[in-house]
Motif scaffolding. Structure first.
Motif, PDB file in Angstrom:
ATOM      1  N   ILE A  16     -22.242  -8.617  13.956  1.00 42.36           N
ATOM      2  CA  ILE A  16     -21.851  -7.468  14.775  1.00 42.36           C
ATOM      3  C   ILE A  16     -20.482  -7.764  15.373  1.00 42.36           C
ATOM      4  O   ILE A  16     -20.238  -8.878  15.859  1.00 42.36           O
ATOM      5  N   ILE A  17     -19.595  -6.791  15.289  1.00 43.29           N
ATOM      6  CA  ILE A  17     -18.241  -6.967  15.827  1.00 43.29           C
ATOM      7  C   ILE A  17     -17.919  -5.805  16.767  1.00 43.29           C
ATOM      8  O   ILE A  17     -18.516  -4.736  16.681  1.00 43.29           O
ATOM      9  N   ASP A  18     -16.954  -6.029  17.639  1.00 46.04           N
ATOM     10  CA  ASP A  18     -16.486  -4.975  18.538  1.00 46.04           C
ATOM     11  C   ASP A  18     -15.689  -3.948  17.744  1.00 46.04           C
ATOM     12  O   ASP A  18     -14.985  -4.295  16.790  1.00 46.04           O
ATOM     13  N   LYS A  19     -15.772  -2.711  18.167  1.00 45.11           N
ATOM     14  CA  LYS A  19     -15.055  -1.620  17.504  1.00 45.11           C
ATOM     15  C   LYS A  19     -13.560  -1.926  17.404  1.00 45.11           C
ATOM     16  O   LYS A  19     -12.912  -1.595  16.412  1.00 45.11           O
ATOM     17  N   GLU A  20     -13.025  -2.601  18.421  1.00 46.07           N
ATOM     18  CA  GLU A  20     -11.589  -2.921  18.436  1.00 46.07           C
ATOM     19  C   GLU A  20     -11.197  -3.862  17.304  1.00 46.07           C
ATOM     20  O   GLU A  20     -10.025  -3.964  16.953  1.00 46.07           O
ATOM     21  N   LEU A  21     -12.167  -4.581  16.723  1.00 46.86           N
ATOM     22  CA  LEU A  21     -11.871  -5.533  15.642  1.00 46.86           C
ATOM     23  C   LEU A  21     -11.905  -4.886  14.254  1.00 46.86           C
ATOM     24  O   LEU A  21     -11.597  -5.542  13.258  1.00 46.86           O
ATOM     25  N   LEU A  22     -12.257  -3.614  14.193  1.00 41.70           N
ATOM     26  CA  LEU A  22     -12.258  -2.925  12.900  1.00 41.70           C
ATOM     27  C   LEU A  22     -10.831  -2.762  12.397  1.00 41.70           C
ATOM     28  O   LEU A  22      -9.909  -2.554  13.190  1.00 41.70           O
TER      29      LEU A  22
END
Length: 164
Positions: free
Chosen positions: A136-142
């Motif tokens: 799971i990653i933060d949206k900002e890392l997309l």
């Protein structure tokens, strides 16, 4: 007998029925067909840029889908991962088989990074992705080009370079 094969616009109606039924009726996700025009333009949206769309069929009935949107040279997003309720689980293993076909396609086509967005209420889906080595990653890392869907609030990443 399970058969998984690429699907196209000729399958749009059965895909829309499957997807909307699960989204709206089963999980109460506030999404309509108007929010998902890709389902009426499968060839243009998925295949044209190097992605794909697969359907899982049992005795000719569509029971599952998975799609891949290639949005960068080596990166793609999983979309439309759905399995009809009565065909979920280890007994049929349809979700796993769909994901394995998609990952094989990525390896064969030089796609090293796979992303996806989902909604937090889909707990079983999140567990499934985590079991399959997604983080799971933060949206900002997309990546900037990642095609975010409005309903999505959880994002996952799989590095295929490290999972070879």
């Amino acid at each position: 007998m399970l058969e998984i094969s690429p699907v196209n616009n000729t399958h749009s109606k059965s895909i829309i029925d499957l997807v909307l039924n699960i989204q709206q009726k089963e999980f109460n996700v506030p999404i309509t067909i108007d929010d998902q025009p890709d389902l009426m333009q499968i060839e243009d949206f998925y295949f044209a840029n190097g992605g794909s769309f697969w359907g899982a069929f049992i005795d000719g009935e569509l029971v599952g889908t998975i799609a891949l949107v290639k949005f960068d040279e080596k990166a793609a997003a999983i979309r439309k991962m759905f399995v009809k309720k009565e065909f979920r689980g280890k007994e049929h293993n349809i979700a796993q088989k769909l994901l394995e076909i998609l990952i094989s396609y990525c390896h064969e086509n030089g796609i090293d990074e796979v992303y996806l967005g989902t909604v937090s209420i889909l707990k079983a889906a999140l567990r499934f992705y985590e079991r399959n080595h997604f983080t799971i990653i933060d949206k900002e890392l997309l990546p900037a080009k990642f095609p975010v869907m409005n309903a999505d609030n959880v994002f996952c990443f799989l590095d295929l370079k490290s999972s070879l």
